[in-house]
Scaffold this motif. Structure first.
Motif, PDB file in Angstrom:
ATOM      1  N   VAL A   1       0.843  -1.204   0.000  1.00  0.00           N
ATOM      2  CA  VAL A   1       0.000   0.000   0.000  1.00  0.00           C
ATOM      3  C   VAL A   1       0.873   1.247   0.000  1.00  0.00           C
ATOM      4  O   VAL A   1       0.626   2.203  -0.746  1.00  0.00           O
ATOM      5  CB  VAL A   1      -0.933   0.013   1.231  1.00  0.00           C
TER       6      VAL A   1
ATOM      7  N   LEU B   1      -4.852   4.403  -4.032  1.00  0.00           N
ATOM      8  CA  LEU B   1      -5.682   3.706  -3.045  1.00  0.00           C
ATOM      9  C   LEU B   1      -7.105   3.528  -3.556  1.00  0.00           C
ATOM     10  O   LEU B   1      -7.746   2.507  -3.305  1.00  0.00           O
ATOM     11  CB  LEU B   1      -5.676   4.470  -1.714  1.00  0.00           C
TER      12      LEU B   1
ATOM     13  N   CYS C   1      -5.938  -2.817   4.202  1.00  0.00           N
ATOM     14  CA  CYS C   1      -5.203  -1.901   3.322  1.00  0.00           C
ATOM     15  C   CYS C   1      -5.722  -0.473   3.441  1.00  0.00           C
ATOM     16  O   CYS C   1      -4.941   0.492   3.377  1.00  0.00           O
ATOM     17  CB  CYS C   1      -5.296  -2.362   1.871  1.00  0.00           C
TER      18      CYS C   1
ATOM     19  N   GLY D   1      -3.485   2.802   4.329  1.00  0.00           N
ATOM     20  CA  GLY D   1      -3.471   3.953   3.435  1.00  0.00           C
ATOM     21  C   GLY D   1      -3.924   5.234   4.108  1.00  0.00           C
ATOM     22  O   GLY D   1      -3.315   6.296   3.925  1.00  0.00           O
TER      23      GLY D   1
END
Length: 452
Positions: A84, A96, A315, A319
């Motif tokens: 990420v 993202l 994730c 992010g």
């Protein structure tokens, strides 16, 4: 070495070009439409099947719950921390957004993989349930497509040493070296010993270890990330705005960030998204084929949760932490960027959360991918290839721990794409089977009562 890196870089640019991005996203979107958004609408049903799957639901080697944990063990790894961060550092915040898109349509892809894995699985000479793309190609598409199954098994066996072994060992050794000054070779040897001890028991031991470690490490990492976001809650709306804005426009240079084109943002988002959740890669159905379940549809709904948990939850937290702390403009990349972001949000323990999280994530990923590589080798050469494969798998870990990170990531990305192509072709060709089975299952009054 420079010539090899240039050659691999050229191949990587070709296999991750626009046609590959269209194939991955297009396949997921086609399956999602054909399933009439079922993976999104039946998300709650999937979690209920997962909870019920703590106990055997039919024939197989491991419980449906542990099948998902084994799959998550392989997917929750450096992709959630280093992947990420790399996507944002190179492709900008918009990467993202494209990771989210890849995950949402990837839920349909993972569902289809899980359904076909259980429907077309076999029992090998040792009594183990084996399956995955090579088996649903062989048993679902017929003899004239055997070459496609063989291609998947070859690329899968090779990809395992990249995405599932050396990349993981490399990330851990670098993280421990930077945080505790532990020599990289020592870390590699320690991981090799621990992995070797677990591999002695095969998929049953691996599934049991995954069933214990994966929930613990995922919850601990998520809680740490949520604490950072709580401390920076006023920055979250701006971060989301930047993510959406830069998904459709180039990202200008800022701070240590060098800037990124729109295409680079899409490419990094999709590539790292696939690296993280492996939707379409064809790896997860190998684990789900061993599930103690006689119902392909129920196991498919469990399988699709892997993408949701991996990317939409874990994730996204990584992010957002990188964005709200402003570290995405620092010029750092990979695990060091995630570590810097968590350290900025939680000065006393943030760096340790990333370091220990990365170590546990990577360790279980090496275990999970050993199952995938082993099954590919068994398909190609029979059960006698299992022990030699395990020995080589363990021996490669210290080597990966001491190599340069950039080249390993490049090789892993390239092998991912080559592995995904046969699987995606098979999913498209077998999609009528998945659509029919799904319609019939949810049209049944008994099943419909379970869902509602």
């Amino acid at each position: 070495m420079e010539t090899i890196e240039s050659w691999v870089g050229t191949i990587n640019g070709l296999v991750w070009g626009p046609p590959m991005l269209v194939l991955i996203l297009g396949t997921g979107l086609f399956l999602m439409i054909g399933l009439r958004l079922m993976p999104l609408l039946k998300l709650g049903f999937g979690f209920r099947m997962l909870w019920a799957g703590r106990h055997a639901q039919g024939q197989g080697n491991i419980t449906p719950f542990n099948a998902l944990m084994t799959s998550l063990a392989a997917t929750i790894g450096t992709g959630n921390i280093a992947g990420v961060a790399t996507a944002i550092a190179i492709g900008g915040p918009g990467a993202l957004f494209w990771m989210w898109c890849t995950a949402l349509v990837g839920m349909a892809t993972k569902y289809a993989e899980g359904v076909l894995a259980v429907k077309y699985r076999e029992v090998d000479e040792k009594g183990n349930y084996v399956g995955g793309p090579m088996y649903y190609i062989k048993n679902g598409l017929g003899r004239r497509w055997l070459w496609l199954g063989t291609a998947f098994a070859i690329f899968g066996a090779l990809a395992g040493f990249g995405i599932g072994n050396m990349v993981q060992a490399n990330s851990v050794s670098h993280a421990l070296s930077g945080k505790f000054a532990i020599p990289e070779l020592w870390s590699g040897i320690a991981m090799a010993v621990m992995v070797g001890l677990v591999l002695i028991g095969g998929i049953r031991w691996i599934a049991q270890v995954a069933g214990k470690l994966v929930p613990f490490m995922a919850i601990a990492y998520v809680v740490g990330g949520l604490v950072v976001l709580a401390f920076n809650i006023d920055q979250i709306p701006q971060a989301i705005y930047q993510i959406v804005q830069h998904a459709f426009s180039p990202t200008a240079a800022a701070g240590g960030f060098a800037g990124a084109t729109l295409m680079l943002g899409i490419q990094m988002g999709v590539a790292r998204g696939i690296f993280s959740n492996e939707a379409g890669l064809g790896s997860a159905p190998i684990a789900h084929a061993a599930a103690q379940s006689n119902d392909p549809i129920q196991q498919g709904t469990v399988a699709m949760l892997g993408t949701f948990i991996d990317t939409i939850i874990i994730c996204t937290i990584t992010g957002l932490v990188i964005m709200v702390t402003g570290e995405w403009m620092s010029g750092e990349t990979g695990a060091s960027l995630s570590s810097a972001a968590f350290s900025a949000g939680l000065p006393s323990i943030g760096g340790y959360i990333v370091t220990f999280g990365l170590a546990l994530f990577a360790f279980t990923t090496i275990l999970g991918w050993s199952v995938y590589g082993e099954r590919c080798m068994e398909y190609l050469f029979g059960i006698h290839a299992i022990v030699p494969f395990r020995l080589v798998w363990v021996a490669v870990i210290p080597i990966g721990a001491t190599l340069e990170l950039e080249f390993i990531w490049l090789v892993a990305d390239t092998l991912n794409a080559l592995m995904a192509i046969p699987n995606l072709v098979a999913l498209l060709l077998l999609s009528p089977v998945v659509f029919r089975m799904t319609r019939e299952y949810f049209a049944d009054p008994i099943n419909r009562r379970v869902v509602t």
